[in-house]
Design an enzyme around this catalytic site. Sequence first.
Site, PDB file in Angstrom:
ATOM      1  N   GLN A  20      -8.820 -37.238 -24.528  1.00  0.00           N
ATOM      2  CA  GLN A  20      -8.057 -36.721 -23.741  1.00  0.00           C
ATOM      3  C   GLN A  20      -7.761 -37.623 -22.670  1.00  0.00           C
ATOM      4  OE1 GLN A  20     -12.110 -34.586 -22.425  1.00  0.00           O
ATOM      5  NE2 GLN A  20     -10.060 -32.675 -22.389  1.00  0.00           N
ATOM      6  N   HIS A 121     -18.415 -38.378 -26.212  1.00  0.00           N
ATOM      7  CA  HIS A 121     -17.849 -37.794 -25.703  1.00  0.00           C
ATOM      8  C   HIS A 121     -17.002 -36.392 -26.454  1.00  0.00           C
ATOM      9  CE1 HIS A 121     -16.543 -35.256 -21.631  1.00  0.00           C
ATOM     10  NE2 HIS A 121     -15.989 -34.558 -23.146  1.00  0.00           N
ATOM     11  N   ASN A 165     -22.531 -36.093 -23.874  1.00  0.00           N
ATOM     12  CA  ASN A 165     -21.516 -35.008 -23.206  1.00  0.00           C
ATOM     13  C   ASN A 165     -21.326 -33.905 -24.006  1.00  0.00           C
ATOM     14  OD1 ASN A 165     -19.609 -34.172 -21.134  1.00  0.00           O
ATOM     15  ND2 ASN A 165     -18.706 -33.756 -22.906  1.00  0.00           N
ATOM     16  N   GLU A 166     -22.733 -32.577 -23.516  1.00  0.00           N
ATOM     17  CA  GLU A 166     -22.861 -31.620 -24.077  1.00  0.00           C
ATOM     18  C   GLU A 166     -22.819 -31.032 -25.088  1.00  0.00           C
ATOM     19  OE1 GLU A 166     -18.902 -29.451 -22.768  1.00  0.00           O
ATOM     20  OE2 GLU A 166     -19.347 -29.799 -20.718  1.00  0.00           O
ATOM     21  N   TYR A 296     -18.971 -25.382 -14.018  1.00  0.00           N
ATOM     22  CA  TYR A 296     -17.636 -24.515 -14.178  1.00  0.00           C
ATOM     23  C   TYR A 296     -17.695 -23.051 -13.693  1.00  0.00           C
ATOM     24  CZ  TYR A 296     -15.257 -28.570 -16.413  1.00  0.00           C
ATOM     25  OH  TYR A 296     -15.127 -30.010 -16.905  1.00  0.00           O
ATOM     26  N   GLU A 354     -19.564 -32.809 -13.375  1.00  0.00           N
ATOM     27  CA  GLU A 354     -17.890 -32.557 -14.024  1.00  0.00           C
ATOM     28  C   GLU A 354     -17.775 -31.431 -13.254  1.00  0.00           C
ATOM     29  OE1 GLU A 354     -16.914 -31.209 -18.084  1.00  0.00           O
ATOM     30  OE2 GLU A 354     -16.870 -33.361 -18.609  1.00  0.00           O
ATOM     31  N   TRP A 401     -13.641 -32.713 -12.633  1.00  0.00           N
ATOM     32  CA  TRP A 401     -13.386 -32.893 -13.729  1.00  0.00           C
ATOM     33  C   TRP A 401     -11.714 -32.448 -13.371  1.00  0.00           C
ATOM     34  CZ3 TRP A 401     -13.795 -34.880 -18.494  1.00  0.00           C
ATOM     35  CH2 TRP A 401     -12.751 -34.922 -19.509  1.00  0.00           C
ATOM     36  N   GLU A 408      -6.949 -30.515 -23.325  1.00  0.00           N
ATOM     37  CA  GLU A 408      -7.658 -29.912 -23.598  1.00  0.00           C
ATOM     38  C   GLU A 408      -8.147 -28.779 -24.503  1.00  0.00           C
ATOM     39  OE1 GLU A 408      -9.811 -29.466 -21.284  1.00  0.00           O
ATOM     40  OE2 GLU A 408     -10.693 -27.622 -22.485  1.00  0.00           O
ATOM     41  N   TRP A 409      -8.534 -29.730 -24.891  1.00  0.00           N
ATOM     42  CA  TRP A 409      -8.816 -29.399 -26.457  1.00  0.00           C
ATOM     43  C   TRP A 409      -7.945 -28.658 -27.747  1.00  0.00           C
ATOM     44  CZ3 TRP A 409     -11.614 -34.299 -27.483  1.00  0.00           C
ATOM     45  CH2 TRP A 409     -12.523 -33.986 -26.726  1.00  0.00           C
TER      46      TRP A 409
HETATM   47  O1  LIG Z   1     -12.689 -27.063 -19.854  1.00  0.00           O
HETATM   48  C1  LIG Z   1     -12.850 -28.397 -18.658  1.00  0.00           C
HETATM   49  C2  LIG Z   1     -13.422 -29.567 -19.476  1.00  0.00           C
HETATM   50  C3  LIG Z   1     -13.672 -30.149 -20.501  1.00  0.00           C
HETATM   51  O2  LIG Z   1     -12.138 -30.824 -20.428  1.00  0.00           O
HETATM   52  C4  LIG Z   1     -13.916 -31.651 -20.744  1.00  0.00           C
HETATM   53  O3  LIG Z   1     -13.869 -32.665 -21.878  1.00  0.00           O
HETATM   54  C5  LIG Z   1     -15.965 -30.583 -21.026  1.00  0.00           C
HETATM   55  O4  LIG Z   1     -16.683 -31.937 -21.019  1.00  0.00           O
HETATM   56  C6  LIG Z   1     -15.841 -29.088 -20.592  1.00  0.00           C
HETATM   57  N1  LIG Z   1     -17.016 -29.043 -20.683  1.00  0.00           N
HETATM   58  C7  LIG Z   1     -16.669 -27.671 -20.135  1.00  0.00           C
HETATM   59  C8  LIG Z   1     -17.916 -26.433 -20.313  1.00  0.00           C
HETATM   60  N2  LIG Z   1     -17.874 -25.592 -21.259  1.00  0.00           N
HETATM   61  C9  LIG Z   1     -17.469 -25.451 -21.827  1.00  0.00           C
HETATM   62  C10 LIG Z   1     -18.237 -24.454 -22.775  1.00  0.00           C
HETATM   63  C11 LIG Z   1     -17.089 -23.965 -23.854  1.00  0.00           C
HETATM   64  C12 LIG Z   1     -16.455 -24.958 -24.366  1.00  0.00           C
HETATM   65  C13 LIG Z   1     -15.542 -25.814 -23.416  1.00  0.00           C
HETATM   66  C14 LIG Z   1     -16.413 -26.218 -22.771  1.00  0.00           C
HETATM   67  C15 LIG Z   1     -15.565 -27.660 -19.696  1.00  0.00           C
HETATM   68  N3  LIG Z   1     -15.253 -29.051 -19.538  1.00  0.00           N
END
Ligand SMILES: OC[C@@H]1[C@@H](O)[C@H](O)[C@@H](O)c2nc(CNc3ccccc3)cn21
Length: 449
Positions: A20, A121, A165-166, A296, A354, A401, A408-409
């Site tokens: 990112q 990540h 991460n996630e 979030y 985050e 975060w 942002e993906w």
């Molecule tokens: O979207 C904000 C951030 C992202 O930039 C980070 O790389 C990532 O760790 C991150 N995770 C979430 C919360 N979960 C989520 C759920 C569905 C799709 C994408 C993120 C938010 N974010």
Amino acid sequence: MHRRYFPEDFIWGAATASYQIEGAYNEDGKGESIWDRFSHTPGKILNGDTGDVACDHYHRFREDVKLMKELGLDSYRFSISWPRVLPEGKGQVNEKGLDFYKQLVDQLLKAGIDPAITLYHWDLPQALQEKGGWANRDTAKYFVEYANLIFKELGDVVPLWITHNEPWVVSFPGHAFGEHAPGIKNYQTALQVAHNLLLSHGMAVQSFRQLGLPGKIGITLNLTPVYPFSDNEADQKACDLQDAFINRWFLDPIFEGSYPEELHQIYRKKVGEFIIKNDDLEIINQKIDFLGINYYLRLVVKHNPDYNIFGVETVKPEGREYTEMGWEVYPEGLYDLLIRLHKDYAPEALYITENGAAYQDQIDADGRVHDQKRIAYLKAHLKNAHRAIEAGVPVKGYYIWSLMDNFEWAFGYSKRFGLIYINYDNQQRILKDSAYWYRTIIAKNYIED
Ligand SMILES: OC[C@@H]1[C@@H](O)[C@H](O)[C@@H](O)c2nc(CNc3ccccc3)cn21
């Protein structure tokens, strides 16, 4: 005004991730990642944005560490790009890539900032994707080889380690919904990916212990408290299923060594089996030093038999505030989540790895970014983290975060989460009002409400 003091040793941080912010996507021997491939595929990313340059952090890291020092951060959470250090994912090391991270860590330590490293990540080496990626159990083995390389290079000076991460996002948006790299839409593959990610986590923790390193190791999960739309039984059941889908599918194996049985049965019937080998769950159930939480939003759900394989529909409560991501602002959800985790899983320690919000930030006539909504969002969530600490939950730190606006993906550069505004035309960094606000919170170690 009531002052809410945080514990004396509370860690104040900010977070980013390699794909990112770094850019230099093909420089100094770096290999291709699945996000390079995905972002270069037409139609995948809003406005055709890519991480080719991003925030040019690869070249500007010294300037960025100076800004972190100006904020007074205790810790900086960042991720390592696996293909930057192992271009093919395994085998030949790219010394220039490794050297970048050694220099970054050196700059952080000189600035009095603790590095917190996320090993994965989302930017898997494309070469491993060609061999099946996370759907291939061998990738767990390659992940441990990669982790060992980093442990041996940086393990003596880095106090906090996050394996993944996630894994939920890697598994479902990445392999069931097709919205994230590698863009696969196969639910059964997603379940196998989730399992192999968890297996690689457990194996990496085992290796970390065997190396006898001084730091702490854990995993970061995106955890979302789920609430029923009404108190009728069908909605409550929908709520329990959604909680199992997002939260327990990862929490239970890590903390209890088993998958949620009811959901596993639904998957067997409606999706199919995924391969679990003999002692896999014992490996996954390794003791961890902390749980990282990315918080979030909350979800509100109701029963709708036609909606998806669970018959669960998410609803958007009226009269609430929403961020630019369409996520409800619900700070109380952080308190509810922390209390639940402490009660149901009792992790030794918790870090909020985050928490943050995207809002429409702009540079005003005075050259400043007056992001008052972000300050309000962060303050409200810190208040709820503080409530949980007062209730006895061992929350040890908080990472915003994000340190800076970034890629942002699937939304590309259209969403800004940073404390620092990035002008992508000239790579200028501008501290937003929230950065100055956060600097005072860190200095005082309390919030006022
Ligand atoms: O979207 C904000 C951030 C992202 O930039 C980070 O790389 C990532 O760790 C991150 N995770 C979430 C919360 N979960 C989520 C759920 C569905 C799709 C994408 C993120 C938010 N974010």
